[in-house]
Write an enzyme that holds these catalytic residues in place. Structure first.
Site, PDB file in Angstrom:
ATOM      1  N   SER A  55       0.862  -1.178   0.000  1.00 28.26           N
ATOM      2  CA  SER A  55       0.000   0.000   0.000  1.00 28.26           C
ATOM      3  C   SER A  55       0.894   1.221   0.000  1.00 28.26           C
ATOM      4  O   SER A  55       1.910   1.243   0.697  1.00 28.26           O
ATOM      5  CB  SER A  55      -0.910   0.036   1.239  1.00 28.26           C
ATOM      6  N   GLU A  62      -1.076  18.976  -5.658  1.00 28.03           N
ATOM      7  CA  GLU A  62      -2.364  19.014  -6.356  1.00 28.03           C
ATOM      8  C   GLU A  62      -3.288  17.873  -5.925  1.00 28.03           C
ATOM      9  O   GLU A  62      -4.248  17.562  -6.618  1.00 28.03           O
ATOM     10  CB  GLU A  62      -2.117  18.954  -7.866  1.00 28.03           C
ATOM     11  N   SER A  63      -3.048  17.233  -4.807  1.00 26.33           N
ATOM     12  CA  SER A  63      -3.884  16.215  -4.140  1.00 26.33           C
ATOM     13  C   SER A  63      -3.112  14.915  -3.895  1.00 26.33           C
ATOM     14  O   SER A  63      -2.211  14.909  -3.094  1.00 26.33           O
ATOM     15  CB  SER A  63      -5.219  15.992  -4.827  1.00 26.33           C
ATOM     16  N   HIS A  68      -2.897   0.176  -3.959  1.00 23.36           N
ATOM     17  CA  HIS A  68      -2.953  -1.037  -3.148  1.00 23.36           C
ATOM     18  C   HIS A  68      -2.796  -2.203  -4.109  1.00 23.36           C
ATOM     19  O   HIS A  68      -3.525  -2.278  -5.098  1.00 23.36           O
ATOM     20  CB  HIS A  68      -4.272  -1.151  -2.391  1.00 23.36           C
ATOM     21  N   CYS A  83      -6.031  18.370  -8.798  1.00 24.13           N
ATOM     22  CA  CYS A  83      -6.745  19.642  -8.828  1.00 24.13           C
ATOM     23  C   CYS A  83      -6.058  20.559  -9.820  1.00 24.13           C
ATOM     24  O   CYS A  83      -4.872  20.406 -10.092  1.00 24.13           O
ATOM     25  CB  CYS A  83      -6.714  20.300  -7.456  1.00 24.13           C
TER      26      CYS A  83
END
Lengths: 157, 157
Positions: A55, A62-63, A68, A83
């Site tokens: 993971s 930008e986010s 996983h 974003c």
């Protein structure tokens, strides 16, 4: 509709099991995917599970990107949440499919943060000009862009 | 259809701006939400942006939680991605809505990893018994569950 974010939900099926099992390879691929998307990396955290599976998350200015892996099923779930208008998440998707050697990928694109009922474009990176044009943004903001300021974790880059 | 993961996409609108702006509060709330869901936390990374906005992620043994806040729009995008049957992500959603004081939340639930065409239930946590019943899992796996083994970042818990 105008939204603050674009969220790609990427299902990578029939991947290369060996790659999905390697912490180093999965991390390198996700970090490289962020770079391919022209994102600015600010935090990285990965975790390897026993007996298998990785993971990981890459926080970008930008986010984020997340992954996983289920090597036992040759499958990985990847998310790319971005974003603004400048990134190239589509290039990152193509890169991920190639590097994980997925023979059966699928992608769903969702909008996140549709918050203007009148479909008004809201600035992601709040700058002085945007503030003048946006009544919803506090007028006392003076910084030019939404830049990384502080992080809890140590930076890796 | 049976899926490896459940992904909740949570739109928190009309939240408390002050809470969305606080790195400490956002981090505490997301970590607590993971605990409310009865998840096992393995990695935490948060980032504060200038002039405002927090991005954060909590990697759990059962996948992840992530958050991005836009205090200027009273909005936060939260994701809760879980695997297995034992977690309580619905409780985490109620907790998040309460703590961020969202007056206009919405939730979309997606399945991730629908990889069996015959809708066969595939074990998330690979244990000996599951392996005996699953032809797709390598027979040489002996660990009883998918437990954290190694992490790139320092653990916070």
């Amino acid at each position: 509709m105008y939204a603050l974010g674009t969220h790609l939900l990427i299902e990578l099926r029939e991947c290369n099991t060996k790659i999905l099992s390697s912490l180093k390879e999965v991390q390198n691929i996700l970090i490289s995917a962020a770079k391919v998307a022209e994102a600015t990396i600010v935090e990285v955290a990965f975790h390897e599970f026993n007996p298998f599976g990785i993971s990981g998350m890459v926080i970008i200015a930008e986010s984020h990107l997340s992954i996983h892996t289920w090597p036992e099923y040759k499958y990985a779930a990847v998310d790319i949440f971005t974003c603004g208008d400048t990134l190239k998440p589509d290039k990152a998707v193509a890169y991920l499919i190639e590097k994980f050697q997925s023979k059966n990928p699928s992608i769903v694109e969702l909008k996140r943060g549709i918050i203007s009922a009148s479909n008004k474009k809201l600035p992601h990176k709040v700058c002085k000009e945007d503030i003048r044009n946006s009544e919803s943004v506090s007028a006392d903001l003076e910084n030019e862009s939404r830049q990384p300021a502080f992080s809890i974790n140590q930076k890796f880059f």
